[in-house]
Design an enzyme around this catalytic site. Structure first.
Site, short mmCIF file in Angstrom:
data_model
loop_
_atom_site.label_atom_id
_atom_site.label_comp_id
_atom_site.label_asym_id
_atom_site.label_seq_id
_atom_site.Cartn_x
_atom_site.Cartn_y
_atom_site.Cartn_z
N LYS A 66 0.84 -1.20 0.00
CA LYS A 66 0.00 0.00 0.00
C LYS A 66 0.88 1.26 0.00
O LYS A 66 0.62 2.20 -0.76
CB LYS A 66 -0.94 0.00 1.22
CG LYS A 66 -2.07 -1.03 1.10
CD LYS A 66 -2.84 -1.26 2.39
CE LYS A 66 -3.90 -2.34 2.20
NZ LYS A 66 -4.67 -2.68 3.40
N GLN A 110 -4.77 -1.21 9.55
CA GLN A 110 -4.78 -2.57 8.99
C GLN A 110 -5.43 -3.53 9.98
O GLN A 110 -5.11 -3.55 11.17
CB GLN A 110 -3.34 -3.00 8.66
CG GLN A 110 -3.22 -4.33 7.96
CD GLN A 110 -3.80 -4.33 6.54
OE1 GLN A 110 -3.83 -3.32 5.86
NE2 GLN A 110 -4.27 -5.48 6.10
N ASP A 133 -11.15 3.23 4.23
CA ASP A 133 -11.59 1.83 4.17
C ASP A 133 -13.11 1.73 4.05
O ASP A 133 -13.64 0.65 3.75
CB ASP A 133 -11.18 1.09 5.46
CG ASP A 133 -9.91 0.28 5.28
OD1 ASP A 133 -9.69 -0.26 4.19
OD2 ASP A 133 -9.14 0.19 6.26
N1 GUN Z 1 -7.47 -6.55 6.30
C1 GUN Z 1 -7.91 -7.30 5.27
N2 GUN Z 1 -8.50 -6.53 4.34
C2 GUN Z 1 -8.43 -5.27 4.78
C3 GUN Z 1 -8.87 -4.02 4.25
O1 GUN Z 1 -9.46 -3.91 3.17
N3 GUN Z 1 -8.59 -2.93 5.02
C4 GUN Z 1 -7.97 -3.02 6.20
N4 GUN Z 1 -7.77 -1.90 6.91
N5 GUN Z 1 -7.55 -4.16 6.73
C5 GUN Z 1 -7.79 -5.27 6.01
#
Ligand code: GUN
Length: 301
Positions: A66, A110, A133
């Site tokens: 990311k 995350q 998100d």
């Molecule tokens: N963990 C697995 N998928 C995601 C996501 O799309 N966003 C976040 N913040 N954590 C995750």
């Protein structure tokens, strides 16, 4: 001529492989262009705070990807890599600081978080305007009432791929396998907003295979390696595989596979996303897209 029409013209009897990697690359190029425009107007890059608590290896890989792709798109990342022993209070204090930091347009925490931290409390602490998100109840509510919202990245990526391939989705029968807050539920909302007839199925559903066989669009997000075989798929359907499962091989090595048996599905479907190289890259591209969207909205653009 688009790819689906070309398939039909040539009477191809095997499924097209939907190239999420290539689509994501093009999407990131669009975001980079938008981010350059934002910088020219506002005098700074869009900013994304990335918060990782603990040292889960898969999460570390996701977060690194990311941040690298953010940099390539002209988005500044603000990494916050915290020890696994971080308390909920400490994390909430960090989020409060990020909420009031004007350089930060998006906040990504995350998931999963360590057991001592309540996920819902953390998500609700994020300013909804910075919730890239799309997990905050305000954004969830806005999506479900058809208002403009920051939308969860993985289902947004699925929708963009479907619209690219199929155009107008109105009236199509969509079945979503899985009911998670991150994928299944928002996917159903997005497809409903796009005028599909939507059914969500899950582990307690009766005759899951028959439900799936009714789908023009099948989106699978359950985390069960290759559970969807040819018997779940309507001939000519479009199948999106959100699963990313690491399975151990007899020789001690491992490989990644989806929730769909790609080879079996390809014998029935019109188009299938591979794993890797399907939905995964779209998730990160949509995170960057959401960050640009949030940055522009926060600066009134
Ligand atoms: N963990 C697995 N998928 C995601 C996501 O799309 N966003 C976040 N913040 N954590 C995750």
């Amino acid at each position: 001529m688009n790819e689906a029409a070309e398939d039909q013209r040539q009477h191809r009897d095997y499924a097209a492989r939907i190239d999420g990697k290539a689509f994501a690359l093009a999407l990131r190029a669009d975001v980079a262009q938008g981010a350059a425009g934002f910088q020219a107007d506002v005098g700074r890059q869009p900013g994304l705070a990335v918060v990782l608590v603990g040292d889960d290896p898969a999460s570390q890989v996701y977060v690194k990807t990311k941040m690298r792709q953010a940099a390539e798109a002209g988005i500044t990342s603000f990494p916050h890599l915290l020890p696994g022993s971080t308390s909920q209070t400490e994390l909430l204090e960090l989020i409060a600081r990020l909420n009031s930091d004007d350089r930060v347009d998006g906040i990504l925490v995350q998931l999963p978080l360590p057991a001592q931290i309540e996920e819902a409390a953390v998500i609700e602490a994020i300013d909804p305007a910075k919730d890239v998100d799309g997990f905050h109840p305000i954004n969830v509510g806005r999506l479900s009432t058809g208002q403009s919202a920051l939308v969860p990245c993985t289902p947004l990526g699925c929708l963009l791929l479907l619209q690219d391939r199929l155009g107008d989705l109105s009236g199509l029968k969509a079945v979503v396998v899985g009911r998670s807050n991150i994928v299944g539920k928002p996917m159903g909302q997005l497809l409903l907003n796009a005028h599909c007839t939507v059914t969500t199925v899950h582990s307690r559903s009766r005759d899951l295979a028959a439900e799936c066989r009714s789908a023009d669009i099948l989106v699978v997000a359950v985390g069960r390696p290759e559970m969807i075989d040819a018997s779940y798929i309507k001939p000519g359907a479009t199948v999106l595989d959100v699963g990313i499962n690491r399975i151990e091989l007899a020789d001690g090595a491992s490989r990644l596979t989806g929730d769909v048996n790609f080879v079996a599905a390809s014998s029935v479907a019109a188009a299938v996303t591979p794993v890797p190289g399907g939905i995964g890259p779209m998730t990160v591209a949509c995170l960057l897209r959401n960050t640009l969207t949030a940055a522009k909205a926060r600066s009134g653009r």
